[in-house]
Design a protein around this motif. Structure first.
Motif, short mmCIF file in Angstrom:
data_model
loop_
_atom_site.label_atom_id
_atom_site.label_comp_id
_atom_site.label_asym_id
_atom_site.label_seq_id
_atom_site.Cartn_x
_atom_site.Cartn_y
_atom_site.Cartn_z
N ASN A 48 0.97 -1.37 0.10
CA ASN A 48 0.13 0.04 0.10
C ASN A 48 0.85 1.31 0.08
N GLU A 49 2.16 1.19 0.99
CA GLU A 49 2.76 2.47 0.81
C GLU A 49 3.40 2.50 -0.44
N ALA A 50 3.73 1.49 -1.34
CA ALA A 50 4.47 1.54 -2.32
C ALA A 50 3.55 2.19 -3.79
N PHE A 51 2.32 1.78 -3.45
CA PHE A 51 1.25 2.27 -4.36
C PHE A 51 0.85 3.59 -4.27
N PHE A 52 0.88 3.99 -2.86
CA PHE A 52 0.64 5.44 -2.45
C PHE A 52 2.02 6.20 -3.35
N ARG A 53 3.03 5.88 -3.08
CA ARG A 53 4.27 6.58 -3.53
C ARG A 53 4.15 6.51 -5.10
N ILE A 54 3.84 5.46 -5.82
CA ILE A 54 3.61 5.32 -7.26
C ILE A 54 2.58 6.44 -7.75
N ALA A 55 1.60 6.44 -6.93
CA ALA A 55 0.53 7.37 -7.40
C ALA A 55 0.72 8.72 -7.25
N LYS A 56 1.58 9.12 -6.28
CA LYS A 56 1.93 10.39 -6.14
C LYS A 56 2.90 10.89 -7.36
N ASN A 57 3.57 9.88 -7.91
CA ASN A 57 4.66 10.24 -9.14
C ASN A 57 4.26 9.59 -10.29
N PHE A 58 2.73 9.21 -10.53
CA PHE A 58 2.37 8.36 -11.58
C PHE A 58 2.56 9.01 -12.71
N SER A 59 2.44 10.62 -13.03
CA SER A 59 2.90 11.15 -14.13
C SER A 59 4.09 10.89 -14.96
#
Length: 177
Positions: A48-59
């Motif tokens: 979940n933490e990894a997906f959160f970081r990925i979502a913040k930098n998804f662009s």
């Protein structure tokens, strides 16, 4: 939980791509986190933490299904999991043992030049703290600021790891000649 991450991503197109990424990589991420943490609850937290970081930098992610994205995701979840183990000092040795014995889980990028392939091979043999930043910087083309955000490190730490990693890389490439 996916809905929480989708709210972080900006456009409907990116939301669709993020959903594809989520369903494509969540099992791999959980496997990696479980191997390091040996606890399914903690592994879920790490993912979940990894997906959160990925979502913040998804662009910054152009393609969902490519070796570069897979490599990036593996590095993120592995580092988060190892950080969680390090917080629990009794598990630190187990995390390091996993990192030392873990075979390369990131996909090999297609190579057109033998020299570049050899350099990447040597990078992959370096200790994880240097390997990850070198791969993200030289192979994947991320900037130090982005790498710091992805890995949850200070920018100066990333710069120092790049400096030390480059020195180790040069030395090992000289030794191989």
């Amino acid at each position: 939980m996916l809905n929480v991450f989708l709210q972080i991503v900006d456009t409907p197109e990116e939301q669709s791509r993020f959903e594809d990424l989520y369903y494509s990589y969540r099992k791999l991420m959980f496997y990696i986190a479980s191997e390091i943490l040996h606890d399914s609850g903690l592994a879920e937290d790490a993912v979940n933490e990894a997906f959160f970081r990925i979502a913040k930098n998804f662009s910054k992610i152009n393609e969902v299904h490519c070796p570069r994205t897979r490599n990036f995701i593996v590095i993120i979840v592995r580092n988060i999991s190892i950080d969680m183990v390090r917080r629990d000092s009794a598990g630190a040795a187990a995390a390091q043992e996993f990192v030392d014995t873990m075979e390369d889980t990131a996909a090999e990028l297609p190579e057109s030049r033998l020299e570049f392939a050899e350099t990447k091979r040597v990078i992959r043999e370096l200790p994880a703290i240097y390997r990850d930043v070198l791969l993200l910087f030289f192979v994947d083309g991320y900037e130090t600021k982005e790498i710091a955000e992805f890995l949850g490190l200070h920018r100066e730490t990333v710069k120092k790891r790049l400096q030390r990693g480059r020195a180790m890389l040069k030395e090992r490439l000289r030794d191989d000649e």
